[in-house]
Design an enzyme around this catalytic site. Structure first.
Site, PDB file in Angstrom:
ATOM      1  N   ASN A   1      43.398  38.295  24.903  1.00  0.00           N
ATOM      2  CA  ASN A   1      42.040  37.802  25.082  1.00  0.00           C
ATOM      3  C   ASN A   1      41.876  36.412  24.457  1.00  0.00           C
ATOM      4  OD1 ASN A   1      39.084  37.898  25.639  1.00  0.00           O
ATOM      5  ND2 ASN A   1      39.517  40.065  25.962  1.00  0.00           N
ATOM      6  N   ARG A   2      40.672  36.044  24.086  1.00  0.00           N
ATOM      7  CA  ARG A   2      40.385  34.656  23.708  1.00  0.00           C
ATOM      8  C   ARG A   2      40.228  34.456  22.203  1.00  0.00           C
ATOM      9  NH1 ARG A   2      38.334  35.493  28.758  1.00  0.00           N
ATOM     10  NH2 ARG A   2      38.714  33.779  30.230  1.00  0.00           N
TER      11      ARG A   2
ATOM     12  N   HIS B   1      45.242  34.868  25.817  1.00  0.00           N
ATOM     13  CA  HIS B   1      46.396  35.756  26.036  1.00  0.00           C
ATOM     14  C   HIS B   1      47.713  35.212  25.480  1.00  0.00           C
ATOM     15  CE1 HIS B   1      43.979  38.553  28.097  1.00  0.00           C
ATOM     16  NE2 HIS B   1      43.988  38.009  29.300  1.00  0.00           N
TER      17      HIS B   1
ATOM     18  N   HIS C   1      47.971  44.367  30.747  1.00  0.00           N
ATOM     19  CA  HIS C   1      47.058  43.705  31.677  1.00  0.00           C
ATOM     20  C   HIS C   1      47.262  44.202  33.112  1.00  0.00           C
ATOM     21  CE1 HIS C   1      44.431  40.493  33.139  1.00  0.00           C
ATOM     22  NE2 HIS C   1      44.153  40.225  31.870  1.00  0.00           N
TER      23      HIS C   1
ATOM     24  N   TYR D   1      46.313  45.685  36.646  1.00  0.00           N
ATOM     25  CA  TYR D   1      45.160  45.761  37.550  1.00  0.00           C
ATOM     26  C   TYR D   1      45.309  47.022  38.400  1.00  0.00           C
ATOM     27  CZ  TYR D   1      44.045  40.713  36.944  1.00  0.00           C
ATOM     28  OH  TYR D   1      43.712  39.469  36.454  1.00  0.00           O
TER      29      TYR D   1
ATOM     30  N   ASP E   1      33.639  41.292  32.516  1.00  0.00           N
ATOM     31  CA  ASP E   1      34.758  40.720  31.764  1.00  0.00           C
ATOM     32  C   ASP E   1      34.350  40.780  30.297  1.00  0.00           C
ATOM     33  OD1 ASP E   1      37.095  39.555  31.027  1.00  0.00           O
ATOM     34  OD2 ASP E   1      36.739  37.608  31.947  1.00  0.00           O
TER      35      ASP E   1
ATOM     36  N   GLU F   1      41.799  46.890  29.466  1.00  0.00           N
ATOM     37  CA  GLU F   1      42.674  46.338  28.442  1.00  0.00           C
ATOM     38  C   GLU F   1      42.240  46.845  27.064  1.00  0.00           C
ATOM     39  OE1 GLU F   1      42.680  41.951  29.122  1.00  0.00           O
ATOM     40  OE2 GLU F   1      41.568  42.560  30.916  1.00  0.00           O
TER      41      GLU F   1
END
Length: 465
Positions: free
Chosen positions: A182-183, A209, A281, A283, A362, A429
């Site tokens: 993540n950030r 990431h 991660h 999907y 998100d 996640e």
């Protein structure tokens, strides 16, 4: 390994060669869409093994040129969660910006290290998971439903080499992300009085990431001898990698048994205090690829797109979430989900929320933090669609629900020629809270020398009549 290679290559070959390759597959894969009438290895099957070996060499050469030539035009425009571009200054040998003879030779050499492993459920037929050491990615999840229909329910690429390319895999399909998932705001943090500046790969503003060459862009080593239902991978992260302090060892283990996939992350042998937050991660799209792939083969461009996940019902076991600013950085607040679009405590079809009350998810949801401190598994989320159900459990304090908001069918090409549209997949996640290294009220994000980081996930797969 030939079997695994054959399964990944078959979809990209001419139908006549595809049938030969698929004859060399294990029984589960032979159920659909092609199958053999005999369980014994015929002369044609033996030929398939030989052809699959040739297919590997063909794949390496084809993918190297294809990544360098085609993805310069296609992949660099791929949209990802930051909404930004793949960084053209990346110095990775996999970067399409280094389309040179030396770069090609480097790719060919490194491709020899890339392996694919097929995990089969020995006691319960119906689930098969494909894993590559390229980014430690889950490349396929083949799932037979109650009616006997097999679908691949995760997004990704046909060729494992593509997981290593920043432009091609900008959406982070299936990979393990780190050193910090993540950030991190402004790409910086302060630890023990020293400020560290990280690579800003999120529109030049934040760190995302693990950076341009995070764990997702590495070829992981294999630990021990993989079995038919288990594989363990390891990566050594060096001091200064993407700006992070200290050396650290990380592993991820995938184990499939009785309809459950257990994923265990560990980090240890840190040479100095460093942030750690590993995440998967993958999907998911429980609609599968079959219809879209058939439309692609038939030349139907419009229907060659994967159906979106808006028909999926989702629940998240969270009473609160972490609100974000316009750059998707948490504000530091922990807010109640009550009377908001984030109240997913009961199964809710995504189409009821998107785009009516929210443009897409998100966001990090706050799970059972106390259970997380004790290392206990707790329920994180449930996803249901097309008579398939996933129940996810974790020891992490949070889970990021991401609904593929930055996928774009015009620029995001997936398996078997299928296009991945906006909301074409969803990620769950499990993680520490985003930007936790800069928020003292969030759970601890620092691994110290002598300590071990352990993060477990458990997927339970079930069919519904």
């Amino acid at each position: 390994e030939n079997d695994a290679i054959a399964s990944s290559e078959a979809s990209s070959l001419h139908p006549s060669r595809r049938r030969v390759l698929l004859r060399a597959q294990p029984p589960f894969y032979n159920t659909a869409p092609y199958h053999s009438s005999s369980s014994s290895m015929s002369p044609l099957g033996l030929l398939g093994v030989t052809v699959s070996s040739c297919a590997l060499a063909y794949s390496v050469i084809r993918s190297s040129f294809w990544i360098g030539r085609k993805l310069r035009r296609l992949g660099r425009r791929s949209q990802h969660k930051s909404g930004g571009n793949a960084d053209s200054t990346d110095d990775s040998p996999w970067s399409v910006s280094r389309h040179t003879k030396n770069s090609l030779n480097t790719r060919l050499e490194m491709s020899k290290l890339v392996k694919t492993f097929v995990l089969a459920d020995e006691k319960r037929v119906g689930i098969e998971v494909h894993v590559t050491n390229a980014g430690a990615a889950v490349t396929k999840l083949l799932w037979r439903d109650a009616d006997g229909v097999v679908e691949d329910v995760v997004l990704g690429h046909d060729n494992p080499l593509m997981y290593l390319d920043n432009a091609c895999n900008a959406p982070y399909f299936g990979v393990v992300v780190g050193r910090v998932a993540n950030r991190i705001a402004n790409g910086e943090f302060t630890l023990d009085g020293k400020q560290y500046k990280l690579v800003k790969n999120d529109n030049g503003r934040n760190h995302l990431h693990g950076g341009k060459r995070g764990f997702d862009r590495q070829v992981w080593s294999v630990v021990g001898t993989p079995t038919s239902n288990k594989v363990k991978l390891r990566h050594t992260s060096k001091d200064g990698e993407e700006g992070y302090p200290g050396n650290v060892e990380v592993t991820v283990e995938y184990a499939l048994a009785e309809g459950e996939l257990a994923v265990t992350f560990e980090a240890f042998e840190a040479s100095q205090p460093t942030p750690i937050n590993l995440a998967s991660h993958s999907y998911f799209n429980l609609n599968g690829h079959t219809l879209a792939a058939a439309a692609h083969v038939a030349g139907d461009a419009r229907n060659g797109m994967l159906e979106t996940v808006l028909n999926h019902a989702v629940s998240v076991s969270a009473d609160s979430y972490t609100p974000v600013d316009e750059h998707l950085i948490p504000t530091g607040e922990v807010a109640s989900v009550s009377s908001t679009p984030f109240d997913l405590r009961h199964l809710t079809k995504l189409a009821e929320r998107i785009p009516h009350s929210i443009d897409g998810y998100d966001h990090n949801f706050v799970l059972d933090v106390e259970a997380s401190r004790q290392g206990k598994l707790s329920h994180a989320a449930t996803v249901k669609a097309n008579k398939r159900r996933i129940d996810l459990f974790t020891t992490a304090p949070g889970v990021q629900l991401y609904t593929g908001n930055f996928l774009d069918a015009n620029h995001t090409m997936g398996k078997r020629g299928v296009k991945y549209p906006r909301h074409g997949g969803l990620c769950l996640e499990t993680q520490n809270f985003p930007n936790a290294v800069n928020e003292s009220s969030f759970p601890n994000a620092i691994l110290k020398p002598g300590e071990k980081y352990v993060h477990r996930m458990l997927y339970k797969f079930s069919n519904e009549l």
